[in-house]
Design an enzyme around this catalytic site. Structure first.
Site, PDB file in Angstrom:
ATOM      1  N   ASP A 112       0.864  -1.176   0.000  1.00 48.83           N
ATOM      2  CA  ASP A 112       0.000   0.000   0.000  1.00 48.83           C
ATOM      3  C   ASP A 112       0.914   1.244   0.000  1.00 48.83           C
ATOM      4  O   ASP A 112       1.449   1.618  -1.032  1.00 48.83           O
ATOM      5  CB  ASP A 112      -0.894  -0.105   1.240  1.00 48.83           C
ATOM      6  CG  ASP A 112      -1.955   0.973   1.332  1.00 48.83           C
ATOM      7  OD1 ASP A 112      -2.298   1.557   0.313  1.00 48.83           O
ATOM      8  OD2 ASP A 112      -2.441   1.245   2.446  1.00 48.83           O
ATOM      9  N   LYS A 140      -1.386  -1.649  -4.392  1.00 52.01           N
ATOM     10  CA  LYS A 140      -2.212  -0.428  -4.509  1.00 52.01           C
ATOM     11  C   LYS A 140      -1.255   0.722  -4.843  1.00 52.01           C
ATOM     12  O   LYS A 140      -0.899   1.525  -3.977  1.00 52.01           O
ATOM     13  CB  LYS A 140      -2.841  -0.157  -3.132  1.00 52.01           C
ATOM     14  CG  LYS A 140      -4.343  -0.213  -3.089  1.00 52.01           C
ATOM     15  CD  LYS A 140      -4.832   0.404  -1.786  1.00 52.01           C
ATOM     16  CE  LYS A 140      -5.577  -0.573  -0.937  1.00 52.01           C
ATOM     17  NZ  LYS A 140      -6.002   0.009   0.360  1.00 52.01           N
ATOM     18  N   VAL A 162      -9.816  -2.904   0.991  1.00 56.87           N
ATOM     19  CA  VAL A 162     -10.297  -4.236   0.598  1.00 56.87           C
ATOM     20  C   VAL A 162     -10.143  -5.240   1.743  1.00 56.87           C
ATOM     21  O   VAL A 162      -9.255  -5.106   2.585  1.00 56.87           O
ATOM     22  CB  VAL A 162      -9.562  -4.751  -0.663  1.00 56.87           C
ATOM     23  CG1 VAL A 162      -9.907  -3.902  -1.869  1.00 56.87           C
ATOM     24  CG2 VAL A 162      -8.050  -4.796  -0.467  1.00 56.87           C
TER      25      VAL A 162
HETATM   26  P1  IMP Z   1       1.664  -0.262   3.929  1.00 56.41           P
HETATM   27  O1  IMP Z   1       2.686  -0.216   4.997  1.00 56.41           O
HETATM   28  O2  IMP Z   1       0.858   1.009   3.855  1.00 56.41           O
HETATM   29  O3  IMP Z   1       2.218  -0.658   2.564  1.00 56.41           O
HETATM   30  O4  IMP Z   1       0.562  -1.291   4.342  1.00 56.41           O
HETATM   31  C1  IMP Z   1       0.805  -2.592   4.380  1.00 56.41           C
HETATM   32  C2  IMP Z   1      -0.131  -3.318   5.330  1.00 56.41           C
HETATM   33  O5  IMP Z   1      -1.342  -2.594   5.612  1.00 56.41           O
HETATM   34  C3  IMP Z   1      -0.567  -4.578   4.627  1.00 56.41           C
HETATM   35  O6  IMP Z   1       0.318  -5.628   4.926  1.00 56.41           O
HETATM   36  C4  IMP Z   1      -1.949  -4.802   5.172  1.00 56.41           C
HETATM   37  O7  IMP Z   1      -1.882  -5.596   6.335  1.00 56.41           O
HETATM   38  C5  IMP Z   1      -2.468  -3.437   5.521  1.00 56.41           C
HETATM   39  N1  IMP Z   1      -3.363  -2.915   4.446  1.00 56.41           N
HETATM   40  C6  IMP Z   1      -3.091  -1.980   3.519  1.00 56.41           C
HETATM   41  N2  IMP Z   1      -4.136  -1.755   2.710  1.00 56.41           N
HETATM   42  C7  IMP Z   1      -5.118  -2.573   3.159  1.00 56.41           C
HETATM   43  C8  IMP Z   1      -6.455  -2.830   2.717  1.00 56.41           C
HETATM   44  O8  IMP Z   1      -7.002  -2.265   1.748  1.00 56.41           O
HETATM   45  N3  IMP Z   1      -7.151  -3.758   3.438  1.00 56.41           N
HETATM   46  C9  IMP Z   1      -6.626  -4.424   4.498  1.00 56.41           C
HETATM   47  N4  IMP Z   1      -5.373  -4.230   4.923  1.00 56.41           N
HETATM   48  C10 IMP Z   1      -4.625  -3.316   4.257  1.00 56.41           C
END
Ligand code: IMP
Ligand code: MG
Length: 196
Positions: A112, A140, A162
Site C-alpha cells: 500500500d 495499490k 479491501v
Molecule cells: P503499507 O505499509 O501502507 O504498505 O501497508 C501494508 C499493510 O497494511 C498490509 O500488509 C496490510 O496488512 C495493511 N493494508 C493496507 N491496505 C489494506 C487494505 O485495503 N485492506 C486491508 N489491509 C490493508
C-alpha cells in the site's frame, strides 16, 4: 432489490463489490508459483509470511510451489482498528530460523504506502540473507509513499479498502474466499469493539 443492513454481517453481504473472485485468486496464485519457481530453479528458499494478512495467501502459495521451502513468520502491525495506516509499522515476533546466507522470499498480502515492506526489508537485511525478494498478492500503486516495488505481484488494485482472503478490517473478514471492497458504513471501528 437492495436490502439495507444496519449492522455488519461479517460476511459477503458487507461488501460493496467483489474485486477478485475465489477462482481468479486461485488461478493467479498458481501463476505466481510458476514465476517464483522459474526464478529460483531448485534452490532451497526460506519463505517469510507477514502475519496476519498474508497467512491465507502464503498457505496457498507454498502448496503450489514445487520447491523445497522453509517457512517462518513475522508480524507487522500498522492499521489496528482503522483503515488508515499510522506509521511507522511495528515489527514483532522474531524469526525462529536463521536466514544468514539463505534465499529469502518475503510474502505479504498488500503493498500500500510501502512503509511496511520497506521496514521489513531493512529489518531482514540485517541478518545477511544470500538474497531477499518480495511477493505481494495485491499492489495499490496509487497510495505509495515510499519508492518500492515488489518482485512478484498478484494483482494491481484501485485505491479502496479491501478485505477477504486474509485481509481484514479490525480482524474481521479474513476468512472470506474472495477479495472485495468493504461498504463504507462498515468501516467503523466501533462496530467491532464489543465482540458481539
Ligand atoms: P503499507 O505499509 O501502507 O504498505 O501497508 C501494508 C499493510 O497494511 C498490509 O500488509 C496490510 O496488512 C495493511 N493494508 C493496507 N491496505 C489494506 C487494505 O485495503 N485492506 C486491508 N489491509 C490493508
Ligand atoms: Mg499486513
Amino acid at each position: 432489490m437492495k436490502i439495507s443492513q444496519k449492522k455488519p454481517s461479517y460476511g459477503l453481504a458487507d461488501l460493496e463489490s467483489v474485486l477478485l473472485s475465489e477462482t481468479q485468486i486461485s488461478n493467479r496464485v498458481s501463476e505466481l508459483a510458476k514465476e517464483i519457481l522459474s526464478h529460483y530453479g531448485d534452490k532451497d528458499i526460506t519463505i517469510i509470511c507477514v502475519l496476519s494478512g498474508a497467512l491465507v495467501f502464503t498457505s496457498d502459495l507454498i502448496r503450489k510451489l514445487k520447491l523445497p521451502t522453509r517457512l517462518d513468520c513475522l508480524r507487522s502491525d500498522s492499521y489496528g482498528s482503522s483503515t488508515k495506516p499510522d506509521d511507522p509499522p511495528r515489527i514483532s515476533s522474531p524469526l525462529k530460523t536463521d536466514i544468514e546466507n539463505r534465499h529469502v522470499l518475503l510474502v505479504d498480502d498488500i503493498l500500500d504506502t510501502g512503509n511496511t515492506l520497506s521496514e521489513l526489508i531493512k529489518h531482514l537485511s540485517q541478518s545477511k540473507p544470500a538474497s531477499l525478494r518480495t511477493c505481494v498478492l495485491l499492489d495499490k500503486k496509487e497510495r505509495r509513499q515510499v519508492k518500492i516495488q515488489a518482485d512478484h505481484v498478484g494483482f494491481n488494485v484501485p485505491d479502496a479498502f479491501v478485505v477477504g482472503y486474509g485481509l481484514d478490517f479490525a480482524e474481521r473478514y479474513r476468512s472470506l474466499p474472495c477479495i472485495g471492497v468493504l461498504k463504507p458504513e462498515f468501516q467503523k471501528a466501533s462496530y467491532f469493539q464489543c465482540g458481539c
